[in-house]
Design a protein around this motif. Sequence first.
Motif, PDB file in Angstrom:
ATOM      1  N   SER A   1       0.922  -1.212  -0.092  1.00 62.75           N
ATOM      2  CA  SER A   1      -0.079   0.103  -0.064  1.00 62.75           C
ATOM      3  C   SER A   1       0.888   1.172   0.011  1.00 62.75           C
ATOM      4  N   PRO A   2       0.464   2.573  -0.291  1.00 63.86           N
ATOM      5  CA  PRO A   2       1.175   3.460  -0.353  1.00 63.86           C
ATOM      6  C   PRO A   2       1.864   3.891   0.976  1.00 63.86           C
ATOM      7  N   GLY A   3       3.191   3.966   0.853  1.00 64.09           N
ATOM      8  CA  GLY A   3       4.129   4.256   2.055  1.00 64.09           C
ATOM      9  C   GLY A   3       4.683   3.002   2.561  1.00 64.09           C
ATOM     10  N   MET A   4       3.768   1.949   2.244  1.00 68.01           N
ATOM     11  CA  MET A   4       4.381   0.505   2.907  1.00 68.01           C
ATOM     12  C   MET A   4       4.842  -0.287   1.508  1.00 68.01           C
ATOM     13  N   GLU A   5       5.446   0.373   0.491  1.00 75.56           N
ATOM     14  CA  GLU A   5       6.143  -0.242  -0.644  1.00 75.56           C
ATOM     15  C   GLU A   5       7.478  -1.120  -0.106  1.00 75.56           C
ATOM     16  N   GLY A   6       7.769  -2.174  -0.845  1.00 75.19           N
ATOM     17  CA  GLY A   6       8.760  -2.837  -0.467  1.00 75.19           C
ATOM     18  C   GLY A   6       8.984  -3.998  -1.430  1.00 75.19           C
ATOM     19  N   ALA A   7       9.581  -5.097  -0.745  1.00 71.66           N
ATOM     20  CA  ALA A   7      10.178  -6.191  -1.816  1.00 71.66           C
ATOM     21  C   ALA A   7       8.893  -7.073  -2.211  1.00 71.66           C
ATOM     22  N   HIS A   8       7.992  -7.144  -1.535  1.00 65.73           N
ATOM     23  CA  HIS A   8       6.733  -7.691  -1.783  1.00 65.73           C
ATOM     24  C   HIS A   8       5.148  -6.947  -1.433  1.00 65.73           C
ATOM     25  N   SER A   9       4.362  -7.414  -2.088  1.00 66.34           N
ATOM     26  CA  SER A   9       3.064  -6.891  -1.958  1.00 66.34           C
ATOM     27  C   SER A   9       2.054  -7.707  -1.515  1.00 66.34           C
ATOM     28  N   GLU A  10       1.087  -7.461  -0.761  1.00 68.47           N
ATOM     29  CA  GLU A  10       0.008  -8.373  -0.141  1.00 68.47           C
ATOM     30  C   GLU A  10      -1.431  -7.703  -0.774  1.00 68.47           C
ATOM     31  N   PRO A  11      -2.221  -8.596  -0.785  1.00 65.39           N
ATOM     32  CA  PRO A  11      -3.814  -8.174  -1.197  1.00 65.39           C
ATOM     33  C   PRO A  11      -4.248  -7.196   0.182  1.00 65.39           C
ATOM     34  N   TYR A  12      -4.986  -6.249  -0.234  1.00 66.19           N
ATOM     35  CA  TYR A  12      -5.500  -5.440   0.700  1.00 66.19           C
ATOM     36  C   TYR A  12      -6.679  -4.804   0.092  1.00 66.19           C
ATOM     37  N   GLU A  13      -7.699  -4.316   1.258  1.00 65.72           N
ATOM     38  CA  GLU A  13      -8.870  -3.770   0.833  1.00 65.72           C
ATOM     39  C   GLU A  13      -9.009  -2.309   1.245  1.00 65.72           C
ATOM     40  N   VAL A  14      -9.458  -1.444   0.350  1.00 63.18           N
ATOM     41  CA  VAL A  14      -9.932   0.034   0.965  1.00 63.18           C
ATOM     42  C   VAL A  14     -11.285  -0.108   1.360  1.00 63.18           C
ATOM     43  N   LEU A  15     -11.875   0.277   2.574  1.00 64.97           N
ATOM     44  CA  LEU A  15     -12.992   0.098   2.994  1.00 64.97           C
ATOM     45  C   LEU A  15     -13.563   1.563   2.928  1.00 64.97           C
ATOM     46  N   LEU A  16     -14.818   1.668   2.814  1.00 65.17           N
ATOM     47  CA  LEU A  16     -15.827   2.828   2.811  1.00 65.17           C
ATOM     48  C   LEU A  16     -16.500   2.606   4.285  1.00 65.17           C
ATOM     49  N   VAL A  17     -16.166   3.381   5.086  1.00 67.20           N
ATOM     50  CA  VAL A  17     -16.697   3.687   6.615  1.00 67.20           C
ATOM     51  C   VAL A  17     -17.947   4.268   6.449  1.00 67.20           C
ATOM     52  N   LYS A  18     -19.121   3.843   6.653  1.00 64.71           N
ATOM     53  CA  LYS A  18     -20.543   4.577   6.469  1.00 64.71           C
ATOM     54  C   LYS A  18     -20.549   5.101   8.015  1.00 64.71           C
ATOM     55  N   LYS A  19     -21.472   6.330   8.109  1.00 63.06           N
ATOM     56  CA  LYS A  19     -21.463   6.924   9.041  1.00 63.06           C
ATOM     57  C   LYS A  19     -21.935   6.185  10.297  1.00 63.06           C
ATOM     58  N   ASP A  20     -22.670   5.001  10.104  1.00 68.79           N
ATOM     59  CA  ASP A  20     -23.103   4.147  11.272  1.00 68.79           C
ATOM     60  C   ASP A  20     -22.000   3.081  11.569  1.00 68.79           C
ATOM     61  N   GLY A  21     -21.169   3.309  11.023  1.00 66.46           N
ATOM     62  CA  GLY A  21     -19.677   2.429  11.355  1.00 66.46           C
ATOM     63  C   GLY A  21     -19.588   1.016  10.609  1.00 66.46           C
ATOM     64  N   THR A  22     -20.796   0.997   9.988  1.00 63.99           N
ATOM     65  CA  THR A  22     -20.656  -0.308   9.006  1.00 63.99           C
ATOM     66  C   THR A  22     -19.681  -0.184   7.854  1.00 63.99           C
ATOM     67  N   THR A  23     -19.217  -1.263   7.321  1.00 62.98           N
ATOM     68  CA  THR A  23     -18.218  -0.816   6.047  1.00 62.98           C
ATOM     69  C   THR A  23     -18.537  -1.615   4.847  1.00 62.98           C
ATOM     70  N   SER A  24     -18.190  -1.357   3.734  1.00 63.71           N
ATOM     71  CA  SER A  24     -18.216  -1.996   2.378  1.00 63.71           C
ATOM     72  C   SER A  24     -16.954  -1.839   1.630  1.00 63.71           C
ATOM     73  N   VAL A  25     -16.806  -2.871   0.735  1.00 66.98           N
ATOM     74  CA  VAL A  25     -15.316  -2.658   0.151  1.00 66.98           C
ATOM     75  C   VAL A  25     -15.476  -1.611  -1.002  1.00 66.98           C
ATOM     76  N   TYR A  26     -14.508  -0.870  -0.726  1.00 65.95           N
ATOM     77  CA  TYR A  26     -14.549   0.493  -1.756  1.00 65.95           C
ATOM     78  C   TYR A  26     -13.593  -0.032  -3.147  1.00 65.95           C
ATOM     79  N   LYS A  27     -12.484  -0.802  -2.875  1.00 66.25           N
ATOM     80  CA  LYS A  27     -11.674  -1.254  -3.972  1.00 66.25           C
ATOM     81  C   LYS A  27     -10.630  -2.224  -3.213  1.00 66.25           C
ATOM     82  N   ARG A  28     -10.472  -3.054  -4.183  1.00 65.70           N
ATOM     83  CA  ARG A  28      -9.387  -4.443  -3.469  1.00 65.70           C
ATOM     84  C   ARG A  28      -8.264  -4.289  -4.405  1.00 65.70           C
TER      85      ARG A  28
END
Length: 153
Positions: A124-151
């Motif tokens: 992820s940006p700022g954590m670049e290195g020799a390898h990368s791992e999958p991660y998700e950006v979460l959309l955090v709703k105002k009620d605290g629930t989340t959904s995947v914004y991008k993988r």
Amino acid sequence: MPSRTALSFLLPLLFAQPLPAMAAQPAQPAQPVVEVYKTATCGCCKQWIRHLEANGFSVKAQDVANPGDYRAKFGIADEHGSCHSAKVQGYAIEGHVPASDIKRMLATRPQAAGLAVPGMPMGSPGMEGAHSEPYEVLLVKKDGTTSVYKRYR
């Protein structure tokens, strides 16, 4: 000293047309300002800030004792936490969220508290290195629930 007649002749010529360098510059829209709350010793936070700046954001970074205090204030649960918290145009940004996702959120203005990348995933940006791992950006709703914004793979 030039005569008054010479000055009255030259002044209209000097100011009759805009300067070419000024006329050729289109007006630049104001860059969104991202306020970042981080610890003084975190290197990956500094790298993430450089990523934002390289992608057109202005950044105001503040070193704080506990970025988690800001995370809570911005409505992001600890389970979605990372090493720094930020705010941009009323939205919370938690962790190593790519600038492109922040720009998309600002363009679409979803009803949400903001975006989060929990933890500190390699690649992820700022954590670049020799390898990368999958991660998700979460959309955090105002009620605290989340959904995947991008993988990211």
